[in-house]
Scaffold this active site. Structure first.
Site, mmCIF file in Angstrom:
data_model
loop_
_atom_site.group_PDB
_atom_site.id
_atom_site.type_symbol
_atom_site.label_atom_id
_atom_site.label_comp_id
_atom_site.label_asym_id
_atom_site.label_seq_id
_atom_site.Cartn_x
_atom_site.Cartn_y
_atom_site.Cartn_z
ATOM 1 N N ASN A 20 29.323 49.790 36.289
ATOM 2 C CA ASN A 20 30.540 49.102 35.857
ATOM 3 C C ASN A 20 31.647 49.445 36.850
ATOM 4 O OD1 ASN A 20 32.762 48.081 34.531
ATOM 5 N ND2 ASN A 20 32.733 49.589 32.866
ATOM 6 N N TRP A 21 31.976 48.486 37.688
ATOM 7 C CA TRP A 21 32.977 48.758 38.739
ATOM 8 C C TRP A 21 34.407 48.707 38.210
ATOM 9 C CZ3 TRP A 21 30.947 45.680 43.660
ATOM 10 C CH2 TRP A 21 29.732 46.250 44.060
ATOM 11 N N LYS A 22 34.571 48.289 36.983
ATOM 12 C CA LYS A 22 35.899 48.198 36.356
ATOM 13 C C LYS A 22 36.865 47.430 37.258
ATOM 14 C CE LYS A 22 34.885 52.489 34.013
ATOM 15 N NZ LYS A 22 35.356 53.557 33.170
ATOM 16 N N HIS A 39 33.208 47.396 25.574
ATOM 17 C CA HIS A 39 33.506 48.652 26.277
ATOM 18 C C HIS A 39 34.731 49.297 25.629
ATOM 19 C CE1 HIS A 39 34.585 51.459 29.433
ATOM 20 N NE2 HIS A 39 33.355 51.316 29.894
ATOM 21 N N GLU A 74 37.194 50.677 26.824
ATOM 22 C CA GLU A 74 38.479 50.327 27.454
ATOM 23 C C GLU A 74 38.964 48.969 26.959
ATOM 24 O OE1 GLU A 74 37.246 51.030 31.497
ATOM 25 O OE2 GLU A 74 37.087 53.165 31.053
ATOM 26 N N GLU A 123 28.166 55.186 24.369
ATOM 27 C CA GLU A 123 29.184 55.714 25.277
ATOM 28 C C GLU A 123 30.254 56.449 24.475
ATOM 29 O OE1 GLU A 123 29.253 53.752 29.316
ATOM 30 O OE2 GLU A 123 30.741 52.735 28.099
ATOM 31 N N GLY A 148 34.767 58.694 31.961
ATOM 32 C CA GLY A 148 35.737 58.967 33.018
ATOM 33 C C GLY A 148 36.395 60.336 32.919
ATOM 34 N N SER A 175 30.402 59.703 32.187
ATOM 35 C CA SER A 175 30.376 60.735 33.229
ATOM 36 C C SER A 175 28.969 61.030 33.758
ATOM 37 C CB SER A 175 31.055 62.027 32.716
ATOM 38 O OG SER A 175 32.416 61.769 32.425
HETATM 39 C C1 PEP Z 1 31.915 53.416 31.803
HETATM 40 O O1 PEP Z 1 32.818 52.843 32.387
HETATM 41 O O2 PEP Z 1 31.254 52.801 30.973
HETATM 42 C C2 PEP Z 1 31.636 54.811 32.119
HETATM 43 C C3 PEP Z 1 30.644 55.393 31.507
HETATM 44 O O3 PEP Z 1 32.440 55.409 33.034
HETATM 45 P P1 PEP Z 1 32.158 56.848 33.741
HETATM 46 O O4 PEP Z 1 30.754 56.829 34.235
HETATM 47 O O5 PEP Z 1 33.158 56.894 34.863
HETATM 48 O O6 PEP Z 1 32.384 57.889 32.713
#
Ligand code: PEP
Length: 254
Positions: A9-11, A94, A96, A166, A172, A212
């Site tokens: 996921n490049w966000k 997600h 976010e 998640e 993050g 993470s």
């Molecule tokens: C995500 O954006 O779904 C995610 C798991 O981010 P990260 O790996 O940076 O924690």
């Protein structure tokens, strides 16, 4: 046995030229992977060029979100019809999106329904906040999010779905979930799908862990029986790290 799924996921990162550079590196490094399906989810703006760049490669394309309506006066939104021409996967729910853009469980359910209706495979994100975890509500929250998210799907449609556990406190933050906890929640997710759709459906759904994940801890998740892959944010922007993560899932050591 399910094929492993590793999703990047490049966000809201990378310009189109920067994405092109990263895609070229990933294509070269991932070309030999067989037992793992790798998906990258760049920004909407990069989806069209990325679809050309990834054509005939073994890296699939996904979107980071979608809207549930097909067309109309929805300024700024992206239609599932438009996406379905270019991507196979779409991340839905997600944390976010839930946190910053007000995606409720019901909105997530409509997005999941729209994705499946347009032959997109939704990667449904579920996970508890730190506060909910500390209050011992992790399982209740995750089960409730998931049950609502898939409430519009039939048993045949559930086969298209992947579920990403998640925990919000792990995204993050560098605070990775203990593999045993991820395994436990993945088993809970599968048990709920079994209760709602039967054993075959529960075995076919791919359950991912996200939060993470790095090249250093990916192997710990690859060993888990109930976990079929990972959803990766930060580390997916680094081609070496993301490649190592994907390789950790091939061959599947179960
Ligand atoms: C995500 O954006 O779904 C995610 C798991 O981010 P990260 O790996 O940076 O924690």
């Amino acid at each position: 046995m399910n094929k492993s799924l590793v999703v990047g996921n490049w966000k809201m990162n990378l310009t189109v030229p920067e994405s092109t550079v990263l895609i070229e590196k990933l294509k070269k490094e991932l070309v030999k992977l067989k037992a793992v399906e790798v998906v990258i989810c760049p920004s909407y703006l990069d989806i069209y060029p990325a679809s050309k760049e990834l054509a005939e490669s073994n890296v699939a394309l996904g979107a980071q979100d979608l809207f549930y309506e097909e067309e109309g006066a929805y300024t700024g939104e992206v239609s599932p019809i438009a996406l379905s021409h270019f991507v196979k996967y779409v991340i839905v729910g997600h944390s976010e999106r839930r946190m910053h853009f007000g995606d409720t469980d019901k909105v997530v359910a409509r997005k999941v329904e729209a994705a499946v209706a347009h032959e997109l495979s939704p990667v449904i994100c579920v996970g508890e906040s730190l506060h909910e975890k500390e209050d011992g509500l992790g399982k209740v929250v995750v089960m409730s999010q998931l049950e609502t998210a898939i409430s519009h799907l039939t048993a045949a449609e559930i086969a298209e779905v992947a579920v990403a556990y998640e925990p919000v406190w792990a995204i993050g933050t560098g605070h990775v979930c203990k593999p045993a906890e991820a395994e436990n929640m993945a088993a809970n997710i599968r048990a709920l799908i079994k209760a709602l759709y039967g054993e075959k459906a529960s075995e076919g759904v791919r359950v991912l862990y996200g939060g993470s994940v790095t090249d250093e801890n990916a192997a710990d998740f690859a060993k888990l029986k109930q976990v079929d892959g990972v959803l990766v944010g930060g580390a997916s922007l680094d081609h070496e790290k993301f490649t190592k993560i994907a390789k950790a899932f091939e061959p599947k050591k179960k």
